[in-house]
Design a protein around this motif. Structure first.
Motif, short mmCIF file in Angstrom:
data_model
loop_
_atom_site.label_atom_id
_atom_site.label_comp_id
_atom_site.label_asym_id
_atom_site.label_seq_id
_atom_site.Cartn_x
_atom_site.Cartn_y
_atom_site.Cartn_z
N VAL A 30 11.12 -31.11 -7.96
CA VAL A 30 10.12 -31.39 -6.92
C VAL A 30 8.77 -31.77 -7.52
O VAL A 30 7.80 -31.96 -6.80
N GLY A 31 8.69 -31.85 -8.85
CA GLY A 31 7.48 -32.35 -9.49
C GLY A 31 6.57 -31.32 -10.13
O GLY A 31 5.44 -31.63 -10.50
N ALA A 32 7.02 -30.07 -10.26
CA ALA A 32 6.17 -29.05 -10.88
C ALA A 32 6.02 -29.32 -12.38
O ALA A 32 6.96 -29.73 -13.04
N GLN A 33 4.81 -29.09 -12.90
CA GLN A 33 4.53 -29.31 -14.31
C GLN A 33 4.99 -28.14 -15.16
O GLN A 33 5.33 -28.30 -16.31
N LEU A 34 4.93 -26.95 -14.59
CA LEU A 34 5.14 -25.75 -15.37
C LEU A 34 5.70 -24.66 -14.47
O LEU A 34 5.56 -24.72 -13.25
N TYR A 35 6.28 -23.66 -15.10
CA TYR A 35 6.90 -22.57 -14.37
C TYR A 35 6.41 -21.28 -15.01
O TYR A 35 6.58 -21.09 -16.20
N LEU A 36 5.74 -20.45 -14.25
CA LEU A 36 5.18 -19.20 -14.76
C LEU A 36 5.91 -18.03 -14.12
O LEU A 36 5.98 -17.96 -12.89
N SER A 37 6.47 -17.14 -14.95
CA SER A 37 7.19 -15.99 -14.40
C SER A 37 6.24 -14.85 -14.11
O SER A 37 5.32 -14.59 -14.88
N LYS A 38 6.48 -14.18 -12.98
CA LYS A 38 5.68 -13.00 -12.63
C LYS A 38 6.38 -11.77 -13.20
O LYS A 38 7.60 -11.73 -13.21
N PRO A 39 5.68 -10.76 -13.63
CA PRO A 39 4.21 -10.74 -13.71
C PRO A 39 3.73 -11.55 -14.91
O PRO A 39 4.32 -11.45 -15.97
N PHE A 40 2.69 -12.34 -14.71
CA PHE A 40 2.12 -13.12 -15.81
C PHE A 40 0.86 -12.43 -16.32
O PHE A 40 0.25 -11.66 -15.60
N THR A 41 0.49 -12.72 -17.55
CA THR A 41 -0.75 -12.14 -18.10
C THR A 41 -1.90 -13.08 -17.75
O THR A 41 -1.68 -14.25 -17.42
N GLY A 42 -3.11 -12.57 -17.86
CA GLY A 42 -4.29 -13.39 -17.61
C GLY A 42 -4.32 -14.57 -18.56
O GLY A 42 -4.67 -15.68 -18.19
N GLU A 43 -3.92 -14.32 -19.81
CA GLU A 43 -3.92 -15.37 -20.83
C GLU A 43 -2.92 -16.47 -20.46
O GLU A 43 -3.21 -17.66 -20.61
N GLU A 44 -1.75 -16.08 -19.96
CA GLU A 44 -0.74 -17.08 -19.55
C GLU A 44 -1.26 -17.95 -18.41
O GLU A 44 -1.05 -19.16 -18.39
N LEU A 45 -1.95 -17.31 -17.48
CA LEU A 45 -2.51 -18.02 -16.34
C LEU A 45 -3.54 -19.05 -16.80
O LEU A 45 -3.49 -20.22 -16.42
N LEU A 46 -4.47 -18.60 -17.64
CA LEU A 46 -5.53 -19.50 -18.13
C LEU A 46 -4.96 -20.58 -19.04
O LEU A 46 -5.43 -21.72 -19.04
N GLU A 47 -3.94 -20.24 -19.80
CA GLU A 47 -3.28 -21.20 -20.68
C GLU A 47 -2.62 -22.31 -19.85
O GLU A 47 -2.64 -23.48 -20.22
N ALA A 48 -2.04 -21.91 -18.72
CA ALA A 48 -1.41 -22.89 -17.82
C ALA A 48 -2.45 -23.87 -17.29
O ALA A 48 -2.20 -25.07 -17.19
N VAL A 49 -3.64 -23.35 -16.95
CA VAL A 49 -4.72 -24.21 -16.46
C VAL A 49 -5.17 -25.13 -17.59
O VAL A 49 -5.22 -26.35 -17.43
N ARG A 50 -5.46 -24.55 -18.75
CA ARG A 50 -5.91 -25.32 -19.91
C ARG A 50 -4.93 -26.43 -20.26
O ARG A 50 -5.32 -27.58 -20.44
N GLY A 51 -3.66 -26.07 -20.36
CA GLY A 51 -2.64 -27.01 -20.77
C GLY A 51 -2.45 -28.16 -19.81
O GLY A 51 -2.13 -29.28 -20.20
N ASN A 52 -2.64 -27.90 -18.53
CA ASN A 52 -2.42 -28.96 -17.54
C ASN A 52 -3.66 -29.78 -17.23
O ASN A 52 -3.55 -30.86 -16.70
N LEU A 53 -4.84 -29.25 -17.55
CA LEU A 53 -6.05 -30.01 -17.27
C LEU A 53 -6.47 -30.88 -18.44
O LEU A 53 -6.92 -31.99 -18.26
N SER A 54 -6.28 -30.39 -19.66
CA SER A 54 -6.78 -31.11 -20.82
C SER A 54 -6.09 -32.45 -20.99
O SER A 54 -6.65 -33.38 -21.51
N ARG A 55 -4.84 -32.56 -20.53
CA ARG A 55 -4.11 -33.80 -20.68
C ARG A 55 -4.77 -34.96 -19.95
O ARG A 55 -4.86 -36.05 -20.46
N ASP A 56 -5.22 -34.71 -18.73
CA ASP A 56 -5.74 -35.80 -17.92
C ASP A 56 -7.25 -35.95 -17.99
O ASP A 56 -7.77 -37.01 -18.23
N HIS A 57 -7.95 -34.86 -17.76
CA HIS A 57 -9.41 -34.93 -17.72
C HIS A 57 -10.01 -33.55 -17.92
O HIS A 57 -9.35 -32.55 -17.73
#
Length: 138
Positions: A104-131
């Motif tokens: 369905v087009g998801a970039q990433l899959y995060l399993s719960k419970p996730f750590t704060g670092e995993e959450l921020l890493e997901a944001v970093r990894g998906n934002l840095s690619r484009d802008h």
């Protein structure tokens, strides 16, 4: 480590029917300098995704009314939102769920419970690619 200048101003939408997950994600993202919008389910999220125009969307798979797969598919089917990265959140860490998320087009899959670092890493990894949020694309 909590000061992430690269995340400042990033607009993040968190869609989860669990108040605990919404609160946890929201406080972690706010600490990192993100602008955060939350929704309880896919129906509530659809209105918010259009008005808030997030840089990234976290969506829980198992939700009442409109689940994460349908929510992601609807976001991706909108030409104005198609480029928005979507990260699936799930307590089920199955291969089938991951495959369906990709479908369905998801970039990433995060399993719960996730750590704060995993959450921020997901944001970093998906934002840095484009802008970089808040900066003009060069």
């Amino acid at each position: 480590m909590m000061d992430n200048p690269d995340l400042r101003g990033a607009r993040i939408l968190v869609i989860d029917d669990s108040k605990t997950i919404r609160r946890t994600a929201e406080s972690l993202l706010l600490k990192a300098g993100c602008e955060v919008c939350v929704a309880e389910d896919g129906f509530e999220a659809l209105g918010k995704v259009v008005t808030f125009k997030p840089d990234l969307v976290f969506v829980d798979i198992m939700m009442p009314r409109l689940d994460g797969y349908h929510t992601c598919a609807l976001i991706k089917s909108n030409p104005a939102l198609r480029q928005t990265p979507v990260v699936m959140l799930s307590s089920k860490d199955g291969l089938f769920d991951r495959a369906k998320g990709k479908l369905v087009g998801a970039q990433l899959y995060l399993s719960k419970p996730f750590t704060g670092e995993e959450l921020l890493e997901a944001v970093r990894g998906n934002l840095s690619r484009d802008h970089t949020p808040g900066q003009k694309a060069s």
